[in-house]
Design a protein around this motif. Structure first.
Motif, PDB file in Angstrom:
ATOM      1  N   LEU A   1       0.836  -1.198   0.000  1.00 34.13           N
ATOM      2  CA  LEU A   1       0.000   0.000   0.000  1.00 34.13           C
ATOM      3  C   LEU A   1       0.873   1.252   0.000  1.00 34.13           C
ATOM      4  O   LEU A   1       0.569   2.212  -0.710  1.00 34.13           O
ATOM      5  CB  LEU A   1      -0.942   0.011   1.207  1.00 34.13           C
ATOM      6  CG  LEU A   1      -1.806   1.269   1.326  1.00 34.13           C
ATOM      7  CD1 LEU A   1      -2.763   1.396   0.141  1.00 34.13           C
ATOM      8  CD2 LEU A   1      -2.566   1.267   2.637  1.00 34.13           C
ATOM      9  N   ALA A   2       1.943   1.247   0.763  1.00 34.16           N
ATOM     10  CA  ALA A   2       2.854   2.401   0.788  1.00 34.16           C
ATOM     11  C   ALA A   2       3.429   2.655  -0.607  1.00 34.16           C
ATOM     12  O   ALA A   2       3.536   3.811  -1.045  1.00 34.16           O
ATOM     13  CB  ALA A   2       3.966   2.177   1.794  1.00 34.16           C
ATOM     14  N   ILE A   3       3.771   1.584  -1.308  1.00 34.82           N
ATOM     15  CA  ILE A   3       4.280   1.726  -2.677  1.00 34.82           C
ATOM     16  C   ILE A   3       3.184   2.278  -3.587  1.00 34.82           C
ATOM     17  O   ILE A   3       3.434   3.179  -4.399  1.00 34.82           O
ATOM     18  CB  ILE A   3       4.805   0.367  -3.193  1.00 34.82           C
ATOM     19  CG1 ILE A   3       6.042  -0.054  -2.396  1.00 34.82           C
ATOM     20  CG2 ILE A   3       5.106   0.429  -4.693  1.00 34.82           C
ATOM     21  CD1 ILE A   3       6.461  -1.497  -2.605  1.00 34.82           C
ATOM     22  N   LEU A   4       1.965   1.750  -3.450  1.00 37.98           N
ATOM     23  CA  LEU A   4       0.842   2.238  -4.254  1.00 37.98           C
ATOM     24  C   LEU A   4       0.610   3.725  -4.013  1.00 37.98           C
ATOM     25  O   LEU A   4       0.448   4.491  -4.966  1.00 37.98           O
ATOM     26  CB  LEU A   4      -0.429   1.455  -3.941  1.00 37.98           C
ATOM     27  CG  LEU A   4      -1.709   1.980  -4.608  1.00 37.98           C
ATOM     28  CD1 LEU A   4      -1.623   1.871  -6.125  1.00 37.98           C
ATOM     29  CD2 LEU A   4      -2.937   1.242  -4.076  1.00 37.98           C
ATOM     30  N   VAL A   5       0.597   4.144  -2.751  1.00 36.70           N
ATOM     31  CA  VAL A   5       0.359   5.557  -2.426  1.00 36.70           C
ATOM     32  C   VAL A   5       1.432   6.428  -3.071  1.00 36.70           C
ATOM     33  O   VAL A   5       1.125   7.487  -3.645  1.00 36.70           O
ATOM     34  CB  VAL A   5       0.285   5.772  -0.893  1.00 36.70           C
ATOM     35  CG1 VAL A   5       0.355   7.242  -0.538  1.00 36.70           C
ATOM     36  CG2 VAL A   5      -0.991   5.144  -0.345  1.00 36.70           C
ATOM     37  N   GLU A   6       2.670   5.996  -3.028  1.00 40.92           N
ATOM     38  CA  GLU A   6       3.757   6.761  -3.653  1.00 40.92           C
ATOM     39  C   GLU A   6       3.547   6.853  -5.168  1.00 40.92           C
ATOM     40  O   GLU A   6       3.734   7.910  -5.769  1.00 40.92           O
ATOM     41  CB  GLU A   6       5.113   6.122  -3.330  1.00 40.92           C
ATOM     42  CG  GLU A   6       6.279   6.967  -3.734  1.00 40.92           C
ATOM     43  CD  GLU A   6       6.292   8.352  -3.095  1.00 40.92           C
ATOM     44  OE1 GLU A   6       6.718   9.309  -3.780  1.00 40.92           O
ATOM     45  OE2 GLU A   6       5.880   8.499  -1.932  1.00 40.92           O
ATOM     46  N   GLN A   7       3.139   5.757  -5.787  1.00 40.00           N
ATOM     47  CA  GLN A   7       2.884   5.781  -7.228  1.00 40.00           C
ATOM     48  C   GLN A   7       1.671   6.639  -7.574  1.00 40.00           C
ATOM     49  O   GLN A   7       1.660   7.307  -8.611  1.00 40.00           O
ATOM     50  CB  GLN A   7       2.724   4.357  -7.761  1.00 40.00           C
ATOM     51  CG  GLN A   7       4.040   3.619  -7.776  1.00 40.00           C
ATOM     52  CD  GLN A   7       3.933   2.227  -8.368  1.00 40.00           C
ATOM     53  OE1 GLN A   7       2.862   1.775  -8.786  1.00 40.00           O
ATOM     54  NE2 GLN A   7       5.051   1.534  -8.401  1.00 40.00           N
ATOM     55  N   LEU A   8       0.651   6.635  -6.715  1.00 37.55           N
ATOM     56  CA  LEU A   8      -0.496   7.518  -6.932  1.00 37.55           C
ATOM     57  C   LEU A   8      -0.048   8.970  -6.876  1.00 37.55           C
ATOM     58  O   LEU A   8      -0.487   9.786  -7.692  1.00 37.55           O
ATOM     59  CB  LEU A   8      -1.588   7.255  -5.897  1.00 37.55           C
ATOM     60  CG  LEU A   8      -2.376   5.951  -6.028  1.00 37.55           C
ATOM     61  CD1 LEU A   8      -3.235   5.713  -4.801  1.00 37.55           C
ATOM     62  CD2 LEU A   8      -3.214   5.938  -7.291  1.00 37.55           C
ATOM     63  N   ARG A   9       0.826   9.299  -5.926  1.00 40.50           N
ATOM     64  CA  ARG A   9       1.339  10.678  -5.811  1.00 40.50           C
ATOM     65  C   ARG A   9       2.098  11.083  -7.064  1.00 40.50           C
ATOM     66  O   ARG A   9       1.943  12.193  -7.560  1.00 40.50           O
ATOM     67  CB  ARG A   9       2.284  10.792  -4.616  1.00 40.50           C
ATOM     68  CG  ARG A   9       1.622  11.027  -3.319  1.00 40.50           C
ATOM     69  CD  ARG A   9       2.626  11.418  -2.233  1.00 40.50           C
ATOM     70  NE  ARG A   9       1.938  11.454  -0.981  1.00 40.50           N
ATOM     71  CZ  ARG A   9       2.130  10.590   0.008  1.00 40.50           C
ATOM     72  NH1 ARG A   9       3.030   9.636  -0.112  1.00 40.50           N
ATOM     73  NH2 ARG A   9       1.444  10.682   1.113  1.00 40.50           N
ATOM     74  N   GLU A  10       2.953  10.191  -7.532  1.00 44.79           N
ATOM     75  CA  GLU A  10       3.840  10.530  -8.642  1.00 44.79           C
ATOM     76  C   GLU A  10       3.161  10.443 -10.008  1.00 44.79           C
ATOM     77  O   GLU A  10       3.397  11.290 -10.866  1.00 44.79           O
ATOM     78  CB  GLU A  10       5.057   9.611  -8.633  1.00 44.79           C
ATOM     79  CG  GLU A  10       5.966   9.852  -7.455  1.00 44.79           C
ATOM     80  CD  GLU A  10       7.117   8.854  -7.376  1.00 44.79           C
ATOM     81  OE1 GLU A  10       7.252   8.009  -8.295  1.00 44.79           O
ATOM     82  OE2 GLU A  10       7.875   8.917  -6.404  1.00 44.79           O
ATOM     83  N   LYS A  11       2.337   9.415 -10.219  1.00 40.63           N
ATOM     84  CA  LYS A  11       1.817   9.148 -11.559  1.00 40.63           C
ATOM     85  C   LYS A  11       0.328   9.376 -11.725  1.00 40.63           C
ATOM     86  O   LYS A  11      -0.187   9.336 -12.830  1.00 40.63           O
ATOM     87  CB  LYS A  11       2.147   7.708 -11.952  1.00 40.63           C
ATOM     88  CG  LYS A  11       3.639   7.441 -11.988  1.00 40.63           C
ATOM     89  CD  LYS A  11       3.920   6.007 -12.314  1.00 40.63           C
ATOM     90  CE  LYS A  11       5.416   5.737 -12.262  1.00 40.63           C
ATOM     91  NZ  LYS A  11       5.716   4.333 -12.472  1.00 40.63           N
ATOM     92  N   GLY A  12      -0.390   9.530 -10.614  1.00 41.14           N
ATOM     93  CA  GLY A  12      -1.818   9.776 -10.710  1.00 41.14           C
ATOM     94  C   GLY A  12      -2.664   8.539 -10.493  1.00 41.14           C
ATOM     95  O   GLY A  12      -2.160   7.464 -10.168  1.00 41.14           O
ATOM     96  N   PRO A  13      -3.974   8.667 -10.691  1.00 44.19           N
ATOM     97  CA  PRO A  13      -4.924   7.621 -10.318  1.00 44.19           C
ATOM     98  C   PRO A  13      -4.938   6.395 -11.228  1.00 44.19           C
ATOM     99  O   PRO A  13      -5.411   5.344 -10.823  1.00 44.19           O
ATOM    100  CB  PRO A  13      -6.267   8.334 -10.379  1.00 44.19           C
ATOM    101  CG  PRO A  13      -6.057   9.406 -11.387  1.00 44.19           C
ATOM    102  CD  PRO A  13      -4.640   9.859 -11.201  1.00 44.19           C
ATOM    103  N   LEU A  14      -4.448   6.503 -12.425  1.00 43.76           N
ATOM    104  CA  LEU A  14      -4.464   5.367 -13.345  1.00 43.76           C
ATOM    105  C   LEU A  14      -3.223   4.521 -13.108  1.00 43.76           C
ATOM    106  O   LEU A  14      -2.105   4.964 -13.341  1.00 43.76           O
ATOM    107  CB  LEU A  14      -4.527   5.854 -14.792  1.00 43.76           C
ATOM    108  CG  LEU A  14      -5.679   6.824 -15.097  1.00 43.76           C
ATOM    109  CD1 LEU A  14      -5.625   7.266 -16.543  1.00 43.76           C
ATOM    110  CD2 LEU A  14      -7.015   6.211 -14.758  1.00 43.76           C
TER     111      LEU A  14
END
Length: 87
Positions: free
Chosen positions: A25-38
């Motif tokens: 989940l921490a990795i997902l949150v970081e990717q959401l921050r950097e790359k957006g919702p998709l």
């Protein structure tokens, strides 16, 4: 860059899931921050409806988030077991 919002209620739920799922989940949150919702690279990623998305953190655990097009806010509204997921 996006802003990922997680309510206190969801933070409490996160504490109760297994540590490997918390780390994903921490990795997902970081990717959401950097790359957006998709996030098509995540297991079982999919659109749940207008502006709602989800993916699997592991075989048993999922995360769901909401994003209003044109904004920078992404709200994680569910983290928990696949059986209780709101879809």
């Amino acid at each position: 860059m996006y802003r990922v919002l997680i309510s206190r209620r969801i933070l409490k739920r996160i504490e109760r899931i297994p540590e490997p799922a918390q780390m994903r989940l921490a990795i997902l949150v970081e990717q959401l921050r950097e790359k957006g919702p998709l996030q098509p690279g995540w297991a079982n990623y999919g659109k749940l409806g207008p502006n709602k998305y989800h993916c699997h953190l592991s075989r048993s655990w999922v995360a769901c988030w909401y994003w209003e097009k044109g904004t920078i806010n992404i709200e994680v509204y569910y983290v928990g077991s696949r059986q209780n997921a709101p879809y």
